[in-house]
Design an enzyme around this catalytic site. Sequence first.
Site, mmCIF file in Angstrom:
data_model
loop_
_atom_site.group_PDB
_atom_site.id
_atom_site.type_symbol
_atom_site.label_atom_id
_atom_site.label_comp_id
_atom_site.label_asym_id
_atom_site.label_seq_id
_atom_site.Cartn_x
_atom_site.Cartn_y
_atom_site.Cartn_z
ATOM 1 N N ARG A 1 0.789 -1.310 -0.123
ATOM 2 C CA ARG A 1 -0.069 0.012 0.027
ATOM 3 C C ARG A 1 0.793 1.290 0.052
ATOM 4 N NH1 ARG A 1 -3.397 -0.895 4.573
ATOM 5 N NH2 ARG A 1 -2.192 0.582 5.791
ATOM 6 N N LYS A 2 1.918 1.250 0.768
ATOM 7 C CA LYS A 2 2.932 2.517 0.645
ATOM 8 C C LYS A 2 3.424 2.691 -0.419
ATOM 9 C CE LYS A 2 1.502 3.140 4.849
ATOM 10 N NZ LYS A 2 2.086 2.567 6.096
ATOM 11 N N GLN B 1 -8.799 2.423 9.550
ATOM 12 C CA GLN B 1 -8.884 4.029 10.057
ATOM 13 C C GLN B 1 -9.560 4.781 9.040
ATOM 14 O OE1 GLN B 1 -6.132 2.171 9.443
ATOM 15 N NE2 GLN B 1 -4.309 3.315 9.201
ATOM 16 N N TRP C 1 -8.905 8.012 8.288
ATOM 17 C CA TRP C 1 -8.204 8.870 7.283
ATOM 18 C C TRP C 1 -7.604 8.024 6.153
ATOM 19 C CZ3 TRP C 1 -6.997 9.297 12.573
ATOM 20 C CH2 TRP C 1 -5.889 8.354 13.007
ATOM 21 N N ARG D 1 3.956 5.042 7.703
ATOM 22 C CA ARG D 1 5.102 4.215 8.025
ATOM 23 C C ARG D 1 5.707 3.839 6.727
ATOM 24 N NH1 ARG D 1 3.026 -0.457 12.097
ATOM 25 N NH2 ARG D 1 1.072 -0.389 10.867
ATOM 26 N N ASP E 1 -3.061 2.220 20.857
ATOM 27 C CA ASP E 1 -2.018 2.678 21.426
ATOM 28 C C ASP E 1 -2.130 3.734 22.547
ATOM 29 O OD1 ASP E 1 0.950 2.837 22.038
ATOM 30 O OD2 ASP E 1 1.348 4.383 20.275
ATOM 31 N N GLU F 1 -7.404 8.710 2.265
ATOM 32 C CA GLU F 1 -6.192 8.877 1.301
ATOM 33 C C GLU F 1 -6.281 7.898 0.172
ATOM 34 O OE1 GLU F 1 -3.544 9.782 5.353
ATOM 35 O OE2 GLU F 1 -3.377 7.804 4.263
#
Length: 521
Positions: free
Chosen positions: A124-125, A155, A157, A493, A295, A161
């Site tokens: 994906r990145k 998530q 956003w 990331r 987190d 994106e």
Amino acid sequence: MTPVLLPSAGRVEPLAHGPHAHELLHRRDRLARRVAARVGPDGLLRAPCESRVLESALALWLLTAERAAPQARRRLARYLRDTLDGRPPDAVQRALGRAALGTAGPADRAAARELVVDDFTADRKRLMFATLLAELGAGEFPRVRPEAYDVRGQQSWLQLEMTSLKIMAAYGTGAPGLVTGADWDVLAPAVRPGPAWECNNLARLLGLLALRKHPGRRPAVRRALGDVLAGLGADGGLPFITGMGLFATATAGLALVRCGYAGPLVDRMADALAGRQNPDGGFGFHPGVTQSDVDDTSYAVEFLRGTGAARHRRRIRAAERHLLERRNSDGGFPTYARGIPSEIAMTAGAVNALAPDPAHRAVVEDGVRFIAAGQRPDGGFGRGWSRNASNAVFRAVLACDAARAGAGPAARRELDLVRSRAVGHLAGTGNADGGWGHRPGDPSDPISTAYAVIALAGSPEHRPLLRRAVRLLADRQQPDGGYLSRPDQAGPRPLLYDVPALADVSVLLGLAHAPIGPAAR
């Protein structure tokens, strides 16, 4: 800030005695006062994000394409040139920065293909950065495969994106018919007036770049440009996110409590954090972020329990339910939503948050088994949102310690083995100066070293290593009492972003775990 010492949880042999111990305590207290001074009138720690090349390049490209705000474009261009010349980031951001400035070369076109992503988001990145390089004129658009952009259930956003990237690629490859009305609807938050939706400048910029492809949506894009400009920093650049006020408040609160500070300031921090709990029971990283994550929720639970379990019992229970609802069938925890791959650091954080309640014993045991299964042969773990290898190690070590209470003899032996191997990994990968970097061989930095200190603090056999690491942290303290460090947070990331307040908070958390002087807990 006046210290109010909390009841001791049992003494350990201090690292130093006499004048040396006094010096370390003095340095730790200077840092604690500096961290406390960051707390604003609202009770939250001020933790803004620094400008970054990625968002600044996209903002410059957008303003240039819309022939808008020439003065802001000059400021953005200056920021990009200065940063690329003086503090060049990773290859992808360098390529995007040069593309926005019109100076991209042949090597920049390969930046996305050569990107190293060591987690489940790799494909994906690469798709994201290849598309952005093409949008900025430094590459070819990838062929549109609709399934590659499907991130339903993840998530909030990320959906904006990936839909934006799909639209850019569809128009870039001459296939606008692949874009649906539902796709355009997903981008609606990008043109909401005011600060960036979910405090995420990257998501808003991607949405605006996609929306401008549609002639009927161009006016809304142009109206949103003023809000984009309002987010520019004093350096002329644009940050990835607005800040990390809730994350920083929770972790700083934990550090202050562990150092032995209590009183109105810490209580105000806890109350302010509790008041920002989302309706789903979780917590986001900053005020205004409605997307909860494991987190921030885990750290919030630990802090609220440590400073006022009775006062915040209802909030703690709701946050625990949020965590339990996100647990995957493998016993691990993802960052955002059930069904997304579990991660070591997230699982360890959830274990730490849930372990004090005996009702969660089975969940805790499953979580530790997931951590053990993910431990590498060398004793370490993969990297996640933190690019420090020592981050997942210290969180796994604390999870093993938390799970020990109530565990039977056989389970304790297994926990001790995982812990011993993890700490042994750190012992074998430290630098000659006594510190740690992001990965073995990287230069030592305060954040990475502070994380290692937390992991080493409960291991008497590694006391010499711990002493050297604490000494390095003491020596790296700045004249103002704070710290400068290579940042460890990444998003998307593996691209780093910098929230300077987290250097102080991370080191204070490390020193809070170290047995310094006779008052050590």
